[in-house]
Scaffold this motif. Structure first.
Motif, PDB file in Angstrom:
ATOM      1  N   SER A   1      35.686   3.103  69.574  1.00  0.00           N
ATOM      2  CA  SER A   1      34.860   1.970  69.145  1.00  0.00           C
ATOM      3  C   SER A   1      34.367   2.195  67.718  1.00  0.00           C
ATOM      4  CB  SER A   1      33.656   1.822  70.074  1.00  0.00           C
ATOM      5  OG  SER A   1      32.801   2.930  69.920  1.00  0.00           O
ATOM      6  N   ARG A   2      33.849   1.125  67.128  1.00  0.00           N
ATOM      7  CA  ARG A   2      33.415   1.183  65.731  1.00  0.00           C
ATOM      8  C   ARG A   2      32.354   2.271  65.515  1.00  0.00           C
ATOM      9  NH1 ARG A   2      31.902  -4.628  63.626  1.00  0.00           N
ATOM     10  NH2 ARG A   2      33.825  -5.047  64.727  1.00  0.00           N
ATOM     11  N   SER A   3      31.474   2.418  66.506  1.00  0.00           N
ATOM     12  CA  SER A   3      30.357   3.341  66.294  1.00  0.00           C
ATOM     13  C   SER A   3      30.740   4.803  66.533  1.00  0.00           C
ATOM     14  CB  SER A   3      29.193   2.961  67.210  1.00  0.00           C
ATOM     15  OG  SER A   3      29.625   2.996  68.556  1.00  0.00           O
ATOM     16  N   LYS A   4      31.745   5.036  67.382  1.00  0.00           N
ATOM     17  CA  LYS A   4      32.048   6.430  67.739  1.00  0.00           C
ATOM     18  C   LYS A   4      33.390   6.946  67.224  1.00  0.00           C
ATOM     19  CE  LYS A   4      29.170   6.606  71.845  1.00  0.00           C
ATOM     20  NZ  LYS A   4      29.203   6.546  73.297  1.00  0.00           N
ATOM     21  N   ALA A   5      34.223   6.078  66.658  1.00  0.00           N
ATOM     22  CA  ALA A   5      35.551   6.529  66.219  1.00  0.00           C
ATOM     23  C   ALA A   5      35.429   7.624  65.160  1.00  0.00           C
ATOM     24  CB  ALA A   5      36.347   5.351  65.674  1.00  0.00           C
TER      25      ALA A   5
ATOM     26  N   GLY B   1      39.462  26.549  76.354  1.00  0.00           N
ATOM     27  CA  GLY B   1      40.744  26.279  75.718  1.00  0.00           C
ATOM     28  C   GLY B   1      40.915  24.830  75.318  1.00  0.00           C
ATOM     29  N   ALA B   2      42.183  24.404  75.228  1.00  0.00           N
ATOM     30  CA  ALA B   2      42.462  22.994  74.909  1.00  0.00           C
ATOM     31  C   ALA B   2      42.171  22.176  76.160  1.00  0.00           C
ATOM     32  CB  ALA B   2      43.915  22.832  74.492  1.00  0.00           C
ATOM     33  N   HIS B   3      41.408  21.132  76.012  1.00  0.00           N
ATOM     34  CA  HIS B   3      40.912  20.386  77.177  1.00  0.00           C
ATOM     35  C   HIS B   3      40.960  18.899  76.866  1.00  0.00           C
ATOM     36  CE1 HIS B   3      38.610  19.685  80.778  1.00  0.00           C
ATOM     37  NE2 HIS B   3      38.466  20.983  80.999  1.00  0.00           N
ATOM     38  N   ARG B   4      41.547  18.139  77.781  1.00  0.00           N
ATOM     39  CA  ARG B   4      41.587  16.685  77.610  1.00  0.00           C
ATOM     40  C   ARG B   4      40.457  16.020  78.362  1.00  0.00           C
ATOM     41  NH1 ARG B   4      46.896  15.543  75.595  1.00  0.00           N
ATOM     42  NH2 ARG B   4      48.127  17.319  76.241  1.00  0.00           N
ATOM     43  N   GLY B   5      40.126  14.844  77.949  1.00  0.00           N
ATOM     44  CA  GLY B   5      39.111  14.064  78.649  1.00  0.00           C
ATOM     45  C   GLY B   5      39.052  12.661  78.081  1.00  0.00           C
ATOM     46  N   LEU B   6      38.377  11.800  78.798  1.00  0.00           N
ATOM     47  CA  LEU B   6      38.211  10.417  78.343  1.00  0.00           C
ATOM     48  C   LEU B   6      36.898  10.310  77.580  1.00  0.00           C
ATOM     49  CD1 LEU B   6      39.312   7.462  78.554  1.00  0.00           C
ATOM     50  CD2 LEU B   6      37.731   7.190  80.463  1.00  0.00           C
ATOM     51  N   ALA B   7      36.999   9.925  76.319  1.00  0.00           N
ATOM     52  CA  ALA B   7      35.792   9.717  75.505  1.00  0.00           C
ATOM     53  C   ALA B   7      35.453   8.233  75.574  1.00  0.00           C
ATOM     54  CB  ALA B   7      36.046  10.160  74.073  1.00  0.00           C
TER      55      ALA B   7
ATOM     56  N   LEU C   1      45.069  -9.255  77.456  1.00  0.00           N
ATOM     57  CA  LEU C   1      44.715  -9.508  76.051  1.00  0.00           C
ATOM     58  C   LEU C   1      43.429  -8.778  75.674  1.00  0.00           C
ATOM     59  CD1 LEU C   1      45.424 -13.343  75.843  1.00  0.00           C
ATOM     60  CD2 LEU C   1      46.880 -11.466  75.087  1.00  0.00           C
ATOM     61  N   PRO C   2      43.284  -8.401  74.378  1.00  0.00           N
ATOM     62  CA  PRO C   2      42.053  -7.744  73.942  1.00  0.00           C
ATOM     63  C   PRO C   2      40.844  -8.636  74.200  1.00  0.00           C
ATOM     64  CG  PRO C   2      43.701  -7.736  72.190  1.00  0.00           C
ATOM     65  CD  PRO C   2      44.238  -8.596  73.279  1.00  0.00           C
ATOM     66  N   GLY C   3      39.776  -8.065  74.676  1.00  0.00           N
ATOM     67  CA  GLY C   3      38.556  -8.841  74.925  1.00  0.00           C
ATOM     68  C   GLY C   3      38.490  -9.401  76.330  1.00  0.00           C
TER      69      GLY C   3
ATOM     70  N   ALA D   1      42.779  12.330  69.290  1.00  0.00           N
ATOM     71  CA  ALA D   1      42.116  11.275  70.059  1.00  0.00           C
ATOM     72  C   ALA D   1      42.947  10.019  69.928  1.00  0.00           C
ATOM     73  CB  ALA D   1      40.696  11.052  69.551  1.00  0.00           C
ATOM     74  N   ARG D   2      43.486   9.555  71.034  1.00  0.00           N
ATOM     75  CA  ARG D   2      44.326   8.350  71.025  1.00  0.00           C
ATOM     76  C   ARG D   2      43.572   7.212  71.698  1.00  0.00           C
ATOM     77  NH1 ARG D   2      50.126  10.998  72.694  1.00  0.00           N
ATOM     78  NH2 ARG D   2      49.605  13.069  71.996  1.00  0.00           N
ATOM     79  N   PRO D   3      43.641   6.016  71.118  1.00  0.00           N
ATOM     80  CA  PRO D   3      42.951   4.887  71.746  1.00  0.00           C
ATOM     81  C   PRO D   3      43.438   4.674  73.180  1.00  0.00           C
ATOM     82  CG  PRO D   3      43.748   4.296  69.566  1.00  0.00           C
ATOM     83  CD  PRO D   3      44.332   5.634  69.887  1.00  0.00           C
ATOM     84  N   TYR D   4      42.493   4.367  74.050  1.00  0.00           N
ATOM     85  CA  TYR D   4      42.812   4.106  75.451  1.00  0.00           C
ATOM     86  C   TYR D   4      42.030   2.875  75.864  1.00  0.00           C
ATOM     87  CZ  TYR D   4      43.421   4.856  80.456  1.00  0.00           C
ATOM     88  OH  TYR D   4      43.725   4.696  81.779  1.00  0.00           O
ATOM     89  N   GLY D   5      42.748   1.829  76.253  1.00  0.00           N
ATOM     90  CA  GLY D   5      42.062   0.580  76.539  1.00  0.00           C
ATOM     91  C   GLY D   5      41.534  -0.003  75.240  1.00  0.00           C
ATOM     92  N   GLU D   6      40.460  -0.741  75.334  1.00  0.00           N
ATOM     93  CA  GLU D   6      39.956  -1.420  74.143  1.00  0.00           C
ATOM     94  C   GLU D   6      39.051  -0.563  73.283  1.00  0.00           C
ATOM     95  OE1 GLU D   6      38.532  -5.426  74.360  1.00  0.00           O
ATOM     96  OE2 GLU D   6      39.939  -5.792  75.981  1.00  0.00           O
ATOM     97  N   GLY D   7      38.197   0.227  73.909  1.00  0.00           N
ATOM     98  CA  GLY D   7      37.246   0.986  73.100  1.00  0.00           C
ATOM     99  C   GLY D   7      37.217   2.463  73.402  1.00  0.00           C
TER     100      GLY D   7
END
Lengths: 248, 197
Positions: free
Chosen positions: A41-45, A30-36, B16-18, A12-18
Motif C-alpha cells: 500500500s501507499r503508506s507501507k510500500a 534465517g530467511a523467512h516468508r510471510g504476508l505483510a 477487478l482492482p477495488g 516483497a512482491r505485491p499480493y492482492g491489492e494492498g
C-alpha cells in the motif's frame, strides 16, 4: 506461534491489492516468508523495500503456516542507496542472491551479520565491492561450499597464490598451475593471504565477482536448477564496465 | 443460489482492482436492477472500448487513436519526454497538469525476482525516439522503489550515448507533509536532494 527480531527485507512482491508476500532475513530464524498486510500500500510500500532493516514481528497459528508480518523501519538501507547506481546494484544483487540461495527458515547468523555490515558500508563507494565478494564467499561457506584460499591445493605453498581451481574452490600457486592456467579462475589480489582491500581496484573486484559467481552459479543456484539472479548479472556488467574504463 | 450468468458476472467483476466478492455482488445487483440505464450502456461502452482502444505505437499510452491524442497534440513540447512505468502514472501526471511534453510508457520496471528483464520493457522504441525526434530532455518519472530506481539508473546509462539531458523526478517531503511524521528513508532522500533556498 510468533517471534520478533531485526530482519533485512530480501524481497516483497505485491499480493492482492494492498498486501505483499515478503521474504526477510533474520539472525535467528534465517530467511523467512510471510504476508505483510498492506505491504504494497501507499503508506507501507516504502518499509518493505529490499535492503531495509526492520524490526519484524511474525505471527501464525501453526509454525508451518505462512503467517503474517508487522514491521517497523529501523534503517532505510534502500532509500539511502537509491541515488547511487553502484550502491543500489550491490544492494539488489546481495538481496537477490540471499533470497535465492538460502533455504527458508534455516538460520545463517554469519550471512545475516555480513549482509547487515554490507548495507551499512554502502556509502563508502566502490570499495564496498570487496565486502560483497567476501560476503558471497561467507554465504558459500555457510551453505557448505566454502573456498579455501590459504594454501596451494597442489603443492601446499602459501606464497604465489594467484589462481583458484574452478572444480574444488581451492587456491593454486602460479608455480604449480603449469599448463592448467587457462582453465583456472584468477584469484584477485585483495583475497590473497596478507593482502588488504586498499590495493583493490575495479579489475580485481570484477575478478572476485567472477570467482564467486562461478561457485554460486554451480553450487548454490545450479543445484536448484536456477540461474544466478538478473540483479547480480547487472552488477557484474556494471563492475566489468568500471574495470574496462579504468583499463583505458 | 444465483443463476450461472449472475455468478459469472460477479466472478468477473470481483477480479477487478477495488472489487471483492461483496462489492461485486452489490454492483451486479445495481446493474441488474437498472438494465436500461446502467447495464446495457455499460456493456456497450465495454465492447466499444475493447474494440477501439489499443496502446499507442509511439508512446505506449492507451487510446482509440494511433498515435494517441497526446502524441498528436501540436501544443505539446516535443523536446520533453517523460518516462513513466505505466499508463496509470501517465494519467496521474495528466490529472495534475504539470507536464506539457510527451510521454513514454515503459510497461513495468526491471525486476530480478519478478522475471522482468530489459527485453520485457518498452525500451527500444524510447532509444529510437531520442535519436530520431528532436528530444532535448528525458524525465525519468519512475517510482521511489528499489526496482524503480534500478530501472532509472539502467535507463539513464542507456540514454547517455544519445546526448540528451536525462533528469529524474525528486524524492522528498510531500506537500502538506510534516517532517516529524516522515519515515527515515524519505527524510534522508529529502536532505540529499536539498537545493539553494
Amino acid at each position: 506461534m510468533e517471534w520478533e527480531a531485526p530482519a533485512i527485507v530480501l524481497d516483497a512482491r505485491p499480493y492482492g491489492e494492498g498486501d505483499a508476500l515478503a521474504t526477510v532475513l533474520t539472525e535467528e530464524f534465517g530467511a523467512h516468508r510471510g504476508l505483510a498486510r498492506g505491504g504494497a500500500s501507499r503508506s507501507k510500500a516504502g518499509i518493505w523495500q529490499p535492503g531495509n532493516l526492520l524490526e519484524v514481528r511474525w505471527v501464525a497459528r501453526l509454525s508451518d503456516q505462512l503467517g503474517s508480518f508487522t514491521a517497523e523501519l529501523v534503517h532505510p538501507g534502500a532509500a539511502l542507496a537509491m541515488d547511487d547506481a553502484l550502491a543500489l546494484s550491490v544492494l539488489s544483487s546481495a538481496c537477490a542472491v540471499a533470497e535465492g540461495a538460502l533455504t527458508e527458515r534455516e538460520p545463517h547468523p554469519l550471512v545475516f551479520a555480513g549482509l547487515l555490515a554490507l548495507i551499512t558500508r554502502l556509502p563508502v563507494g566502490p570499495a564496498v565491492l570487496a565486502d560483497l565478494v567476501r560476503w558471497e564467499m561467507a554465504l558459500l561457506a555457510e551453505l557448505g561450499y566454502g573456498l579455501d584460499l590459504t594454501q596451494c591445493v597442489l603443492s601446499g605453498e602459501t606464497d604465489g597464490l594467484i589462481w583458484v581451481s574452478p572444480r574444488t574452490g581451492r587456491a593454486v600457486s602460479d608455480a604449480a598451475a603449469g599448463p592448467w592456467k587457462e582453465r583456472l579462475l584468477p584469484l584477485p589480489a585483495f583475497l590473497r593471504p596478507g593482502a588488504n582491500d586498499a590495493v583493490a581496484d575495479a579489475a580485481q573486484w570484477a575478478q572476485g565477482l567472477a570467482m564467486t559467481g562461478h561457485f554460486l552459479g554451480r553450487d548454490a543456484f545450479g543445484t536448484q536448477h536456477r540461474p544466478l539472479p538478473a540483479a547480480r548479472d547487472r552488477l557484474v556488467a556494471r563492475v566489468n564496465g568500471l574495470a574496462d574504463h579504468a583499463g583505458h | 443460489m444465483n443463476s450461472p450468468e449472475i455468478d459469472r458476472l460477479i466472478g468477473l467483476l470481483a477480479k477487478l482492482p477495488g472489487f471483492g466478492p461483496r462489492s461485486a455482488r452489490r454492483a451486479v445487483l445495481r446493474l441488474l436492477q437498472h438494465p436500461q440505464t446502467r447495464m446495457l450502456p455499460l456493456a456497450a461502452a465495454l465492447s466499444e472500448a475493447a474494440a477501439a482502444v489499443a496502446p499507442c505505437s509511439l508512446c505506449g499510452n492507451l487510446d482509440s487513436r494511433d498515435p494517441c491524442a497526446i502524441c498528436n497534440d501540436p501544443a505539446r513540447d516535443r523536446t520533453l519526454v517523460c518516462v513513466v512505468e505505466g499508463v496509470g502514472d501517465l494519467w496521474a501526471l495528466e490529472r495534475a497538469g504539470v507536464h506539457r511534453g510527451l510521454y513514454h510508457v515503459l510497461g513495468g520496471t526491471l525486476s530480478a525476482l519478478g522475471g522482468v528483464g530489459p527485453d520485457d520493457l518498452n525500451v527500444r522504441p524510447l532509444l529510437t525516439r531520442v535519436v530520431e525526434e528532436p528530444v532535448a530532455e528525458v524525465i525519468l518519472a519512475l517510482g521511489a522503489t528499489v526496482e524503480g530506481a534500478s530501472t532509472a539508473h539502467w535507463l539513464a546509462e542507456r540514454l547517455q550515448p544519445s546526448g540528451v539531458a536525462v533528469t529524474r523526478v525528486g524524492h522528498g517531503v510531500p506537500i502538506g507533509g510534516a517532517l516529524d511524521v516522515l519515515d527515515d528513508g524519505t527524510l534522508g532522500a529529502a536532505l540529499k536532494a536539498r537545493r539553494p533556498a
